[in-house]
Scaffold this motif. Structure first.
Motif, PDB file in Angstrom:
ATOM      1  N   ARG A  25      76.766   3.530  95.371  1.00 28.65           N
ATOM      2  CA  ARG A  25      77.711   4.281  96.328  1.00 28.65           C
ATOM      3  C   ARG A  25      77.356   3.802  97.626  1.00 28.65           C
ATOM      4  NH1 ARG A  25      75.770   8.728  99.158  1.00 28.65           N
ATOM      5  NH2 ARG A  25      73.855   9.775  98.155  1.00 28.65           N
ATOM      6  N   GLU A  26      78.245   4.336  98.589  1.00 28.31           N
ATOM      7  CA  GLU A  26      78.083   4.023  99.991  1.00 28.31           C
ATOM      8  C   GLU A  26      76.764   4.671 100.536  1.00 28.31           C
ATOM      9  OE1 GLU A  26      79.468   1.663 101.697  1.00 28.31           O
ATOM     10  OE2 GLU A  26      81.009   1.275 100.271  1.00 28.31           O
ATOM     11  N   ALA A  65      80.904   6.221 106.554  1.00 27.82           N
ATOM     12  CA  ALA A  65      81.575   7.549 107.367  1.00 27.82           C
ATOM     13  C   ALA A  65      82.808   7.740 106.727  1.00 27.82           C
ATOM     14  CB  ALA A  65      81.645   7.286 108.797  1.00 27.82           C
ATOM     15  N   THR A  66      83.585   6.713 106.650  1.00 28.38           N
ATOM     16  CA  THR A  66      85.015   6.956 106.115  1.00 28.38           C
ATOM     17  C   THR A  66      84.883   7.344 104.539  1.00 28.38           C
ATOM     18  OG1 THR A  66      85.832   5.170 107.486  1.00 28.38           O
ATOM     19  CG2 THR A  66      87.381   5.675 105.645  1.00 28.38           C
ATOM     20  N   ALA A  67      83.994   6.709 103.778  1.00 29.19           N
ATOM     21  CA  ALA A  67      84.092   7.108 102.501  1.00 29.19           C
ATOM     22  C   ALA A  67      83.530   8.882 102.313  1.00 29.19           C
ATOM     23  CB  ALA A  67      83.156   6.335 101.614  1.00 29.19           C
ATOM     24  N   ARG A  98      84.429  10.046 114.961  1.00 29.61           N
ATOM     25  CA  ARG A  98      85.583  10.083 115.385  1.00 29.61           C
ATOM     26  C   ARG A  98      86.512   9.201 114.522  1.00 29.61           C
ATOM     27  NH1 ARG A  98      83.523   9.870 120.677  1.00 29.61           N
ATOM     28  NH2 ARG A  98      84.019   7.760 121.119  1.00 29.61           N
ATOM     29  N   GLU A  99      86.021   8.015 114.294  1.00 28.63           N
ATOM     30  CA  GLU A  99      86.889   7.157 113.681  1.00 28.63           C
ATOM     31  C   GLU A  99      87.365   7.416 112.079  1.00 28.63           C
ATOM     32  OE1 GLU A  99      88.635   4.085 114.444  1.00 28.63           O
ATOM     33  OE2 GLU A  99      88.495   4.702 116.468  1.00 28.63           O
ATOM     34  N   ALA A 100      86.016   8.062 111.671  1.00 27.88           N
ATOM     35  CA  ALA A 100      86.374   8.373 110.288  1.00 27.88           C
ATOM     36  C   ALA A 100      87.185   9.773 110.223  1.00 27.88           C
ATOM     37  CB  ALA A 100      84.844   8.932 109.685  1.00 27.88           C
TER      38      ALA A 100
END
Length: 159
Positions: A25-26, A65-67, A98-100
């Motif tokens: 996993r991430e 971070a996104t996941a 912030r992006e995620a």
């Protein structure tokens, strides 16, 4: 045979273990470094392994971070404040946080809150005292990192 935490690893063995660990996993950099320390690797070996994992794209903090945000938002119903706090604890940069978090659509965020709020309010139906019911409702969402004004606006709309 030595227990796993007392076993010593060569650089290649540790790298192979970490590739498997990251493929499962991430992971964030911090988790990998902690795992390598548990394996009793020296700092130079840790740096070498982390660099190799990044080069081979096993380790990517933006992807992590996104996941993380998408998973915790969907599965656990966490709000943006809790997501931000948890990512900061994992030493993720403010830019990546912030992006995620911006990856969550505003309408999906609103829908998720409405769904969870209705479900929680109905679950608290057996609570006889109105103030206690409201306190439990607020505490539930505060713990999960939802914005205070959003919580109280929903309560106001019920009365």
């Amino acid at each position: 045979m030595k227990p796993w935490h007392e076993k010593t690893y060569t650089l290649d063995e540790a790298l192979a273990r970490m590739e498997h660990y990251c493929a499962y996993r991430e992971r964030c950099h911090r988790e990998v470094v902690e795992k390598l320390r548990e394996m009793r690797m020296i700092p130079q070996a840790i740096d070498t392994i982390v660099v190799r994992l990044i080069e081979e794209n096993f380790l990517n903090e933006s992807r992590f971070a996104t996941a993380f945000v998408q998973g915790k938002f969907r599965q656990k119903g966490w709000g943006k404040m809790r997501l931000r706090r948890e990512l900061k604890q994992r030493d993720i940069s403010e830019y990546l946080i912030r992006e995620a978090i911006s990856g969550i659509a505003d309408d999906a965020y609103e829908e998720r809150f409405e769904y969870l709020a209705q479900k929680r309010w109905n679950a608290l139906q057996n609570e006889r005292e109105p103030l206690r019911r409201k306190k439990k409702f607020v505490d539930y969402f505060m713990y999960r990192g939802w914005e205070t004004d959003r919580i109280y606006q929903y309560l106001d709309s019920l009365t």
